[in-house]
Design a protein around this motif. Structure first.
Motif, PDB file in Angstrom:
ATOM      1  N   VAL A 177       7.048  20.218  -0.404  1.00 54.63           N
ATOM      2  CA  VAL A 177       6.112  20.178   0.718  1.00 54.63           C
ATOM      3  C   VAL A 177       4.706  18.888   0.627  1.00 54.63           C
ATOM      4  O   VAL A 177       4.474  18.401   1.859  1.00 54.63           O
ATOM      5  N   PRO A 178       4.553  18.547  -0.453  1.00 52.15           N
ATOM      6  CA  PRO A 178       3.199  17.121  -0.166  1.00 52.15           C
ATOM      7  C   PRO A 178       4.200  16.360   0.601  1.00 52.15           C
ATOM      8  O   PRO A 178       3.640  15.478   1.480  1.00 52.15           O
TER       9      PRO A 178
ATOM     10  N   ALA B 189       4.706  12.299   4.947  1.00 50.23           N
ATOM     11  CA  ALA B 189       5.776  11.638   6.110  1.00 50.23           C
ATOM     12  C   ALA B 189       5.157  12.103   7.876  1.00 50.23           C
ATOM     13  O   ALA B 189       5.437  10.755   8.704  1.00 50.23           O
ATOM     14  N   LEU B 190       4.933  13.185   7.694  1.00 49.40           N
ATOM     15  CA  LEU B 190       4.112  13.659   8.839  1.00 49.40           C
ATOM     16  C   LEU B 190       3.435  12.816   9.415  1.00 49.40           C
ATOM     17  O   LEU B 190       3.053  12.267  10.692  1.00 49.40           O
ATOM     18  N   ILE B 191       2.472  12.767   8.962  1.00 53.61           N
ATOM     19  CA  ILE B 191       0.857  12.312   8.382  1.00 53.61           C
ATOM     20  C   ILE B 191       1.011  10.678   9.006  1.00 53.61           C
ATOM     21  O   ILE B 191       0.280  10.499  10.578  1.00 53.61           O
TER      22      ILE B 191
ATOM     23  N   ALA C 184       1.139  -1.452   0.694  1.00 51.66           N
ATOM     24  CA  ALA C 184      -0.141  -0.120  -0.013  1.00 51.66           C
ATOM     25  C   ALA C 184       1.048   1.024  -0.347  1.00 51.66           C
ATOM     26  O   ALA C 184       0.324   2.151  -0.933  1.00 51.66           O
ATOM     27  N   LEU C 185       2.395   1.485   0.954  1.00 52.14           N
ATOM     28  CA  LEU C 185       2.859   2.328   0.850  1.00 52.14           C
ATOM     29  C   LEU C 185       3.698   2.835  -0.766  1.00 52.14           C
ATOM     30  O   LEU C 185       4.083   4.053  -1.163  1.00 52.14           O
ATOM     31  N   ALA C 186       4.143   1.602  -1.350  1.00 53.76           N
ATOM     32  CA  ALA C 186       4.511   1.719  -2.327  1.00 53.76           C
ATOM     33  C   ALA C 186       3.890   1.802  -3.534  1.00 53.76           C
ATOM     34  O   ALA C 186       3.960   3.004  -4.278  1.00 53.76           O
TER      35      ALA C 186
ATOM     36  N   LEU D 203       2.572  10.918  13.034  1.00 56.38           N
ATOM     37  CA  LEU D 203       1.366  11.152  13.546  1.00 56.38           C
ATOM     38  C   LEU D 203       1.053  10.387  14.713  1.00 56.38           C
ATOM     39  O   LEU D 203      -0.313  10.319  15.182  1.00 56.38           O
ATOM     40  N   THR D 204       0.309   9.521  12.738  1.00 60.77           N
ATOM     41  CA  THR D 204      -1.245   8.249  13.166  1.00 60.77           C
ATOM     42  C   THR D 204      -0.329   7.329  13.437  1.00 60.77           C
ATOM     43  O   THR D 204      -1.670   6.788  14.856  1.00 60.77           O
ATOM     44  N   ASN D 205       1.032   6.940  13.622  1.00 61.10           N
ATOM     45  CA  ASN D 205       1.563   5.839  13.833  1.00 61.10           C
ATOM     46  C   ASN D 205       2.364   5.900  15.201  1.00 61.10           C
ATOM     47  O   ASN D 205       2.174   4.352  16.013  1.00 61.10           O
ATOM     48  N   PHE D 206       2.920   6.774  15.145  1.00 60.70           N
ATOM     49  CA  PHE D 206       4.175   6.832  16.484  1.00 60.70           C
ATOM     50  C   PHE D 206       3.472   7.805  17.508  1.00 60.70           C
ATOM     51  O   PHE D 206       4.073   8.217  18.163  1.00 60.70           O
TER      52      PHE D 206
END
Length: 88
Positions: A73-74, A79-81, A3-5, A84-87
Motif C-alpha cells: 500500500v505505501p 508511486a501514484l504521488i 534520490a530515488l534510490a 501525478l506530480t510528474n505527469f
C-alpha cells in the motif's frame, strides 16, 4: 536518480521495521486470545499444546498474509504521488 534510490532504500527499511512490529504484535494478540480461550473452555490437552496448535494455524492464515500489505500500500501510494506530480 540517486534520490530515488535513497527513498526506496530508506522506505524499505522503515516498512520492514513496521512489518516486524505489526507481525509480532498480531502474533502476541493471537497468543493471548488462545490462552484466554483455553482458560475459559479448559480445552483438551495441555495449554501449551493448544496454544502451539493455534499459532501453527495462525501462521498459515489470511491475516498473516494481509500484514504484507504494509509493503504494498505505501509503495503504491508513493508511486501514484510521483506519477501525478510528474505527469499529470
Amino acid at each position: 536518480m540517486f534520490a530515488l534510490a535513497r527513498l526506496v532504500f530508506i522506505g524499505f527499511i522503515v516498512l520492514t521495521v513496521v512489518y516486524v512490529c505489526l507481525s509480532l504484535y498480531s502474533r502476541a494478540r493471537r497468543r493471548e486470545k488462545l490462552e484466554a480461550a483455553w482458560d475459559t473452555d479448559r480445552g483438551p490437552g495441555s495449554k501449551a499444546s493448544f496454544v502451539d496448535a493455534g499459532l501453527k494455524d495462525y501462521d498459515g492464515s489470511l491475516r498473516r498474509k494481509l500484514i504484507l500489505g504494509v509493503y504494498v500500500v505505501p509503495s503504491l501510494l508513493v508511486a501514484l504521488i510521483i506519477y501525478l506530480t510528474n505527469f499529470a
